[in-house]
Enzyme design. Structure first.
Site, PDB file in Angstrom:
ATOM      1  N   GLY A  36      22.375  99.513  32.505  1.00  6.40           N
ATOM      2  CA  GLY A  36      23.121  99.000  33.637  1.00  6.40           C
ATOM      3  C   GLY A  36      22.403  99.106  34.959  1.00  6.40           C
ATOM      4  O   GLY A  36      22.991  98.777  36.005  1.00  6.40           O
ATOM      5  N   ASP A  37      21.147  99.555  34.961  1.00 10.61           N
ATOM      6  CA  ASP A  37      20.410  99.680  36.224  1.00 10.61           C
ATOM      7  C   ASP A  37      18.919  99.535  35.922  1.00 10.61           C
ATOM      8  O   ASP A  37      18.542  98.852  34.969  1.00 10.61           O
ATOM      9  CB  ASP A  37      20.738 101.022  36.889  1.00 10.61           C
ATOM     10  CG  ASP A  37      20.570 100.973  38.413  1.00 10.61           C
ATOM     11  OD1 ASP A  37      19.774 100.164  38.907  1.00 10.61           O
ATOM     12  OD2 ASP A  37      21.230 101.764  39.109  1.00 10.61           O
ATOM     13  N   ASP A  38      18.059 100.187  36.718  1.00  9.85           N
ATOM     14  CA  ASP A  38      16.617 100.038  36.533  1.00  9.85           C
ATOM     15  C   ASP A  38      16.194 100.479  35.132  1.00  9.85           C
ATOM     16  O   ASP A  38      16.641 101.516  34.636  1.00  9.85           O
ATOM     17  CB  ASP A  38      15.860 100.885  37.559  1.00  9.85           C
ATOM     18  CG  ASP A  38      16.158 100.469  38.992  1.00  9.85           C
ATOM     19  OD1 ASP A  38      16.405  99.271  39.229  1.00  9.85           O
ATOM     20  OD2 ASP A  38      16.143 101.345  39.870  1.00  9.85           O
TER      21      ASP A  38
END
Length: 466
Positions: free
Chosen positions: A250-252
């Site tokens: 959900g992110d980097d």
């Protein structure tokens, strides 16, 4: 027969990891020679009363097993074997000269009771929890001041069961910063390989203040809308190899960090000598490869190649802001394939969340000697948003051999950046249109020239066993 096949598998792994001191060979694949022997002492978690039914809490079993194995640390080390089953546990500590081995159908499950994740002090390079002032929950698998640690197996799984943490985060009912799935601090000689990591409450794998780390052949998964579930975050660490990984979170996917504002500047430990090789993944938020935004201790000598990102928000980003201080320099990213990515390359100089009001507003970051080359992409919305800081231009930015099929009518947007380009389509912004007088200037900080300096090469080989 089972013990024989496991022995053969381990021996193959030992042969695969080449040698320490590490070297960068060919296309920057990191290899390590391991002259250690198979761990002479081994126990199974069931010998300490663990029950793999997914319901029984096994924290004490893990703690007791590792306490017992600590007596073998000076006798060649030991292995803790986790067989098939679903092994529910709270946070537990690793020790030096240990192999944590997960069988193919073994699943270590993080407890959904926050009390099973103790609260510890904030990192000194952050000054507080990353999300909230004060402390932070300790990771599920944790260790500090360790040497020669291996977390591996036959593609077993470590599942943080993070959804309850994500709900607490969204409802703003957390008292402390969420825990990572795996965090090792002040440790050296670390191997994490051949495993699947699922549903971390926060960042997934977090080596901080570490050196000589291999993260290889891992899969990291979390729902695309899960908050801040970064894949791998090397933080104030050096001599890191990340290779053959698939990440969807959900992110980097990978975020390289080195401390936050005045705390990172004071702590002064950079991240450097980092190789990323054969990385595939996607996300809806965050980036594929990110540097920052916490980069106040400095980031340098990063080499990434053979990268494939698809159905993603941003491929490559440097995140910083006035007040960060620090530097990002000697970054070399090549051989990148993109498909259906919103922004291919981005410099975001206004990532301005700060730990408190005591940061130095005049502490401007130094961003220089950044090369991105051999990039191709289809269905790209924006080729690049390259935004430096007024009065603090980003320097020696090289964009070379980039071909992107872009849907936006304004493919590039540049401000406060200086540098060069060659063979870029669509046409780059004016600030970077000039061709370098000597194209080799954009290659001088290729990591193969920096990665293992004489100091590293002269170190004694670090040994670890399985």
């Amino acid at each position: 027969m089972r013990r024989y096949s496991t022995l053969v598998y381990v021996l193959l792994l030992l042969a695969f990891f080449s040698s320490a001191p590490w070297s960068v060979q060919g296309s920057s694949q990191c290899k390590q020679i391991n002259s250690g022997e198979i761990r002479p002492h081994s126990v199974t978690i069931t010998e300490f009363g663990a029950v793999g039914d997914g319901v029984t809490l096994n924290t004490k079993a893990f703690q007791n097993a590792i306490f017992y194995l600590n007596s073998f640390a000076d006798k060649g080390g030991a292995k803790l074997f986790v067989p098939a089953g679903r092994w529910l546990t709270g946070s537990f500590d690793l020790i030096s000269h240990l192999t944590l081995w997960l069988d193919k159908d073994a699943v270590i499950l993080g407890s959904t009771n926050s009390g099973d994740w103790p609260v510890v002090d904030p990192l000194p390079s952050y000054g507080r929890g990353r999300e909230l002032p004060g402390g932070r929950h300790r990771s599920l698998i944790y260790g500090q001041n360790l040497t020669d640690v291996v977390i591996t197996g036959d593609n077993g799984t470590i599942d943080g069961q993070g959804s309850i943490w994500w709900n607490w985060f969204r409802s703003k009912t957390l008292d402390y910063t969420r825990p990572h799935l795996v965090e090792l601090m002040n440790s050296t000689g670390v191997v994490i390989s051949n495993l699947t990591f699922l549903n971390s409450p926060f960042w997934t794998i977090h080596p901080v203040y570490c050196s000589h780390v291999i993260i290889q052949n891992v899969t990291i998964l979390a729902p695309l809308d899960s908050p801040n579930t970064d894949g791998i975050d090397p933080d104030s660490s050096e001599d890191i190899c990340i290779e053959n990984c698939y990440i969807s979170t959900g992110d980097d996917l990978i975020a390289i960090k080195s401390g936050w504002d005045e705390y990172g500047v004071f702590f002064g430990r950079p991240s450097r000598n980092i190789t990323i090789h054969k990385l595939t993944g996607h996300n809806l938020f965050g980036s594929g490869i990110a540097i920052g935004s916490e980069m106040s201790g400095g980031v340098s000598e990063v080499h990434a190649e053979n990268i494939y990102f698809f159905n993603s928000s941003t491929a490559i980003i440097i995140k910083t802001a006035p007040g960060r201080g620090g530097y990002v320099r000697n970054i070399y990213i090549s051989d990148v394939t993109l498909s259906s990515v919103d922004t291919a390359i981005r410099f975001n100089s206004n990532f301005s969340e700060h730990p408190d009001d005591h940061y130095n507003r005049s502490a401007l970051p130094i961003i220089e000697r950044i090369t991105v080359k051999d990039v191709r992409g289809d269905n790209i919305k924006v080729a690049g948003l390259l935004e430096g800081i007024e009065g603090d231009s980003f320097l020696s930015v090289c964009i070379l051999n980039v071909t992107l099929k872009v849907t936006s009518e304004s493919p590039w947007n540049c401000s406060y950046v200086q540098g060069y380009s060659d063979s870029v389509s669509p046409k780059l912004c004016k600030a970077l249109e000039e061709r370098p007088p000597d194209v080799s200037d954009c290659y001088k900080y290729n990591l193969s020239n920096y990665f293992w300096n004489s100091r590293i090469r002269k170190r004694n080989s670090w040994l670890h066993s399985w």
